[in-house]
Design an enzyme around this catalytic site. Structure first.
Site, PDB file in Angstrom:
ATOM      1  N   GLU B  49      -6.687   2.622 -48.960  1.00 32.81           N
ATOM      2  CA  GLU B  49      -6.552   2.213 -47.560  1.00 32.81           C
ATOM      3  C   GLU B  49      -7.237   3.179 -46.591  1.00 32.81           C
ATOM      4  OE1 GLU B  49      -4.064   2.258 -49.744  1.00 32.81           O
ATOM      5  OE2 GLU B  49      -3.245   0.211 -49.825  1.00 32.81           O
ATOM      6  N   PHE B 111      12.466  -1.383 -50.075  1.00 28.67           N
ATOM      7  CA  PHE B 111      11.289  -1.080 -50.879  1.00 28.67           C
ATOM      8  C   PHE B 111      10.030  -1.112 -50.004  1.00 28.67           C
ATOM      9  CE2 PHE B 111       7.783  -2.590 -53.675  1.00 28.67           C
ATOM     10  CZ  PHE B 111       7.646  -1.404 -54.381  1.00 28.67           C
ATOM     11  N   GLN B 112       9.253  -0.086 -50.085  1.00 31.28           N
ATOM     12  CA  GLN B 112       8.004   0.058 -49.311  1.00 31.28           C
ATOM     13  C   GLN B 112       8.217  -0.032 -47.810  1.00 31.28           C
ATOM     14  OE1 GLN B 112       4.955  -2.438 -51.192  1.00 31.28           O
ATOM     15  NE2 GLN B 112       4.467  -0.680 -52.485  1.00 31.28           N
ATOM     16  N   LYS B 161       7.341  -9.128 -42.789  1.00 24.56           N
ATOM     17  CA  LYS B 161       7.025 -10.242 -43.679  1.00 24.56           C
ATOM     18  C   LYS B 161       7.637 -11.553 -43.192  1.00 24.56           C
ATOM     19  CE  LYS B 161       6.527 -11.212 -48.578  1.00 24.56           C
ATOM     20  NZ  LYS B 161       6.699 -10.720 -49.954  1.00 24.56           N
ATOM     21  N   MET B 482     -18.826  25.191 -45.984  1.00 22.58           N
ATOM     22  CA  MET B 482     -18.440  25.681 -44.660  1.00 22.58           C
ATOM     23  C   MET B 482     -17.291  26.688 -44.778  1.00 22.58           C
ATOM     24  SD  MET B 482     -19.152  25.770 -41.574  1.00 22.58           S
ATOM     25  CE  MET B 482     -20.015  24.406 -40.813  1.00 22.58           C
TER      26      MET B 482
HETATM   27  C1  LIG Z   1      -9.542  16.493 -45.239  1.00 20.83           C
HETATM   28  C2  LIG Z   1     -10.049  17.875 -44.987  1.00 20.83           C
HETATM   29  N1  LIG Z   1      -9.623  18.910 -45.746  1.00 20.83           N
HETATM   30  C3  LIG Z   1     -10.097  20.148 -45.531  1.00 20.83           C
HETATM   31  C4  LIG Z   1     -11.009  20.388 -44.542  1.00 20.83           C
HETATM   32  C5  LIG Z   1     -11.526  21.804 -44.293  1.00 20.83           C
HETATM   33  N2  LIG Z   1     -12.968  21.860 -44.570  1.00 20.83           N
HETATM   34  C6  LIG Z   1     -13.895  21.777 -43.573  1.00 20.83           C
HETATM   35  S1  LIG Z   1     -15.465  21.787 -44.155  1.00 20.83           S
HETATM   36  C7  LIG Z   1     -14.929  21.978 -45.733  1.00 20.83           C
HETATM   37  C8  LIG Z   1     -15.916  22.088 -46.870  1.00 20.83           C
HETATM   38  C9  LIG Z   1     -16.679  20.834 -47.089  1.00 20.83           C
HETATM   39  O1  LIG Z   1     -17.343  20.947 -48.315  1.00 20.83           O
HETATM   40  P1  LIG Z   1     -18.551  20.031 -48.668  1.00 20.83           P
HETATM   41  O2  LIG Z   1     -18.179  18.595 -48.506  1.00 20.83           O
HETATM   42  O3  LIG Z   1     -19.063  20.409 -49.993  1.00 20.83           O
HETATM   43  O4  LIG Z   1     -19.596  20.355 -47.507  1.00 20.83           O
HETATM   44  P2  LIG Z   1     -20.491  21.671 -47.283  1.00 20.83           P
HETATM   45  O5  LIG Z   1     -19.824  22.500 -46.234  1.00 20.83           O
HETATM   46  O6  LIG Z   1     -20.596  22.375 -48.590  1.00 20.83           O
HETATM   47  O7  LIG Z   1     -21.804  21.133 -46.805  1.00 20.83           O
HETATM   48  C10 LIG Z   1     -13.529  22.018 -45.794  1.00 20.83           C
HETATM   49  C11 LIG Z   1     -12.753  22.200 -47.030  1.00 20.83           C
HETATM   50  C12 LIG Z   1     -11.402  19.280 -43.756  1.00 20.83           C
HETATM   51  N3  LIG Z   1     -12.254  19.412 -42.740  1.00 20.83           N
HETATM   52  N4  LIG Z   1     -10.937  18.045 -44.020  1.00 20.83           N
END
Ligand SMILES: Cc1ncc(C[n+]2csc(CCOP(=O)(O)OP(=O)(O)O)c2C)c(N)n1
Ligand SMILES: [Mg+2]
Lengths: 175, 583
Positions: B49, B111-112, B161, B482
């Protein structure tokens, strides 16, 4: 007390509308001193009186954020000096025969009512602005306050002015 | 005509002109899935979803229309939470319809059952639990209206529902009457004149162009305004493309990873003409030090944004497209009278200064001619292959910032990303939704990270099953890049749980498993030819893996909470600054 502001808010009387308002205050870290809600002469509309603690910039944000809620119809800030404010207070005071008449005298001075009497206690109903109710409590304190309850502030502006002035909607009495 | 509440849902969506719905069935919403077989719109069956709501967001951002998703109660509805919060942050018009347990069971921990209107109250623009079948058309119509008008956002309609099963007398009209919801559209004439006067008197004015311009479809008006008065334009992460990056008045992107010239232009400006932007902390850095010499004109359809973070000299509440139209009208009138010159600030020196900043502080990358592929080169290569026709959809992380910095977007809705919430996993489903919206002729390219991709790649099956030919590019640096960058810079390179083995999963085998073509680029010399091969396939989804140098970092960078004046262009600058502080 200059950070204290009274907001009078008309809302559509829908399920969850209080949650929306309370939730918005909590989520944005705004400070509510008191909140009172009740029906108006239009069954579809409720009126809230919210007393908030906020400096000017935050107050503006509070009003704007409230306005964004779809079920909020109108918001009016009531200047303290131009509003009639009331809170309702019930106080149960320990009142053996020895002190009973003194307590009743205090109540009379505050134009408060005795609404319940038992062997050892008296329950006093008082309405007024928060300052007056505090003063009453101070005087009753030495006799022993068994319990008390106080409502939130409700308020209306002084004079003929009304919250519905200039609104596109009118309160309609639907019974 | 008496029909069921479920049929009324279908007819309401049809009446609103909905052509695509992203959804996933289940118990409480079952009654709606029966008449859906005959409904006059397409249903895209997602795999989670969260995918449905991000697809609705991608569809909405690419088309400007409301994106619709429909799911069942409980866990399905809670799976929408991330996407709804994302849509609220980025002002994306989304209608979410959720099934709910029968009204007779509400509150019994059935439920749900989940309190979905309660859960989503703070992350939707509005929501409603529908108590009667009669109410269905009004509820959906109102939700649609609230979602797309004023400041757009997500609206959720929760339908029990029994309400779906009950019958009602069908009636439809297009009117919406919400006495508590009347967004201001036209700007106040006096404020508009004051704004024009401030601009006329300014020496270093900058247009601070935000995502609101994209939502309002105000690109043409923005361009006319900027050109008429020769005003430099800074476009935020959410507004990339609203003003052509190739234009000589374009300054670039502001903020934490913005272009140097754009960041400095704000800091040196004496007037910010803020259009549909919100002084987000990622743009302002330390708020007290942001654009310290600037007065502020702020145009926004949401009055609560005006004065929220930054005090404003001239506030204008209104739809930014309409307000710009009003401003242009005033300028046209003056022009007709030959008095426009009096309203035109002399920005020649200022524009020269900005041109210098741009020339002296370009983005830099050391790309060897052979071997290791730099992520920046990979992203530029993608742009060189797909060009200006494509819509680019990013995930969240380093790759997102490079995609925002490096691609010269030229039109609104050409760039889609998760800005406010920063939702990893956004790109795959949002790109699918965008492609479903823009149709065959416009290519949609996802630029995703290896971390992000693994959060939602199950939607590849959705793209395959529904024949939605998106090109998914994964910038595989084997890291949560990042986060690694922050650990390197601010935690003394103590890397903590940020490595993602580059082969896990093997993306070529994954493409195989989904029955789609897969391409891998490992060396810079193979980049162009491989991308050209991938681009040649336009009739099915394609997966492109770009294995890049894991050590690259995104610059410029303004450390979190620092003043914009402390902008860094290289890691060395930062290390030198830290060393100096320690000495
Ligand atoms: C749902 C979620 N969890 C954690 C983060 C924290 N976060 C920001 S950027 C990042 C790394 C992203 O990794 P990747 O997709 O490999 O991109 P890159 O920075 O390597 O280009 C994380 C863990 C986030 N923004 N969103
Ligand atoms: Mg990565």
């Amino acid at each position: 007390m200059s950070d204290r502001h009274i907001l009078s808010v008309l809302v559509e009387n829908r399920p969850g509308v209080l949650t929306r308002i309370a939730g918005m205050f909590a989520r944005r870290n705004y400070n509510i001193h008191s909140l009172a809600v009740g029906p108006t002469d239009d069954l579809k509309i409720s009126r809230l009186t919210i007393v908030v603690g906020a400096e000017a910039v935050q107050l503006e944000q509070i009003i704007k954020q409230l306005n964004k809620l779809v079920h909020v119809l109108k918001i009016l800030e009531l200047e303290e000096s131009e509003a009639v404010e009331r809170e309702m207070q019930l106080v149960k005071v320990t009142a053996p025969a020895s002190t009973r008449s003194q307590i009743i005298e205090i109540a009379e001075v505050f134009r408060a009512k005795i609404v319940d009497v038992d062997h050892d206690s008296i329950t006093i109903e008082a309405a007024g602005n928060p300052g007056k109710l505090e003063a009453l409590l101070d005087l009753l304190e030495p006799y022993g306050i068994r319990e008390m309850v106080r409502s939130g502030t409700i308020a209306l502006s002084r004079g003929t002015r009304a919250i519905t002035d200039g609104s596109k909607f009118r309160m309609r009495r639907v019974v | 005509m008496r029909i069921t509440g479920a049929q009324a849902v279908m007819k309401s969506l049809e009446a609103l002109g909905v052509d695509t719905v992203f959804g996933y069935p289940g118990g409480a919403i079952l009654p709606a899935y029966d008449p859906m077989i005959e409904a006059g719109f397409e249903h895209v069956l997602v795999r989670h979803e969260q995918g449905a709501v991000h697809m609705a967001e991608g569809y909405a951002q690419a088309t400007g229309r409301v994106g619709v998703c429909i799911v069942t109660s409980g866990p399905a509805a809670t799976n929408l939470v991330t996407g709804l919060a994302d849509a609220l942050m980025d002002s994306v018009p989304v209608l979410a319809i959720t099934g709910q347990v029968a009204t007779t069971a509400i509150g019994s921990d059935a439920f749900q059952e989940a309190d979905v209107t309660g859960i989503t109250m703070p992350i939707t623009k509005h929501n409603e639990l529908v108590y009667s079948a009669e109410r269905v058309p009004e509820a959906i119509k109102e939700a649609f209206h609230v979602a797309r008008s004023g400041r757009p956002g997500p609206v959720l309609v929760d339908i029990p529902k029994d309400v779906l099963n009950d019958t009602m007398e069908w009636a439809w009209n297009d009117d919406v009457d919400l006495p508590g919801y009347r967004p201001t559209v036209r700007g106040h004439g006096k404020m508009i004149r004051e704004a024009i006067d401030l601009v006329a008197a300014a020496e270093r004015p900058v247009i601070y162009a935000g995502g609101g311009l994209a939502r309002a479809g105000a690109g043409d008006e923005l361009r006319a305004f900027a050109e008429r008065l020769q005003l430099p334009v800074v476009t935020t992460l959410m507004a990339r493309g609203v003003f052509p990056e190739t234009h000589e008045l374009a300054v670039g992107m502001p903020g934490m990873h913005g272009h140097y010239a754009a960041v400095k232009a704000f800091q040196e400006s004496d007037l910010l003409i803020t259009l549909g932007a919100r002084f987000d902390d990622r743009v302002t850095g330390k708020l007290d030090d942001f654009a310290p010499h600037a007065r502020v004109v702020h145009v926004d359809v949401d009055p609560a944004e005006i004065g929220k973070n930054r005090a404003v000299d001239v506030p204008i509440v209104g739809d930014v497209k309409v307000v710009l139209g009003q401003i242009l009208k005033v300028l046209d009138d003056k022009d007709a009278k030959g008095t426009l010159a009096a309203l035109t600030p002399d920005t020649a020196d200022w524009r020269r200064r900005i041109a210098e900043l741009k020339r002296d502080h370009p983005l830099r990358v050391d790309q060897p001619e052979t071997g290791v592929l730099k992520p920046q080169t990979a992203i530029t290569g993608i742009y060189q292959e797909w060009g200006d026709d494509a819509v680019y959809v990013a995930g969240v992380g380093q790759h997102q910032m490079w995609a925002a910095q490096l691609i010269p977007y030229t039109r609104a809705r050409q760039w889609i990303n998760s800005g406010g919430l920063g939702t990893m996993g956004f790109a795959v489903p949002a790109a699918i939704g965008a492609k479903a919206g823009v149709g065959r002729d416009t290519p949609v390219v996802a630029i995703d990270g290896d971390g992000c991709f693994q959060m939602t790649f199950q939607e590849l099956a959705t793209a395959v099953q529904h024949d939605i030919p998106v090109t998914f590019c994964v910038i595989n640096n084997g890291y949560l890049g990042m986060v690694r960058q922050w650990q390197h810079l601010f935690y003394d390179d103590r890397l903590s749980h940020v490595a993602l083995p580059q082969d896990l999963p093997d993306l070529m085998k994954l493409a195989d498993a989904y029955g789609i073509p897969g391409f891998r680029v490992e060396a810079v010399e193979d980049l162009a030819t491989t991308l050209t091969k991938a681009h040649a396939i336009t009739d099915q989804p394609v997966l492109v893996e770009l294995r890049v140098d894991p050590d690259e970092m995104v610059f410029p960078m303004i450390p979190s909470g620092a003043s914009n004046d402390e902008i860094l262009e290289t890691a060395d600058e930062w290390h030198a600054r830290v060393a100096a502080q320690q000495a």
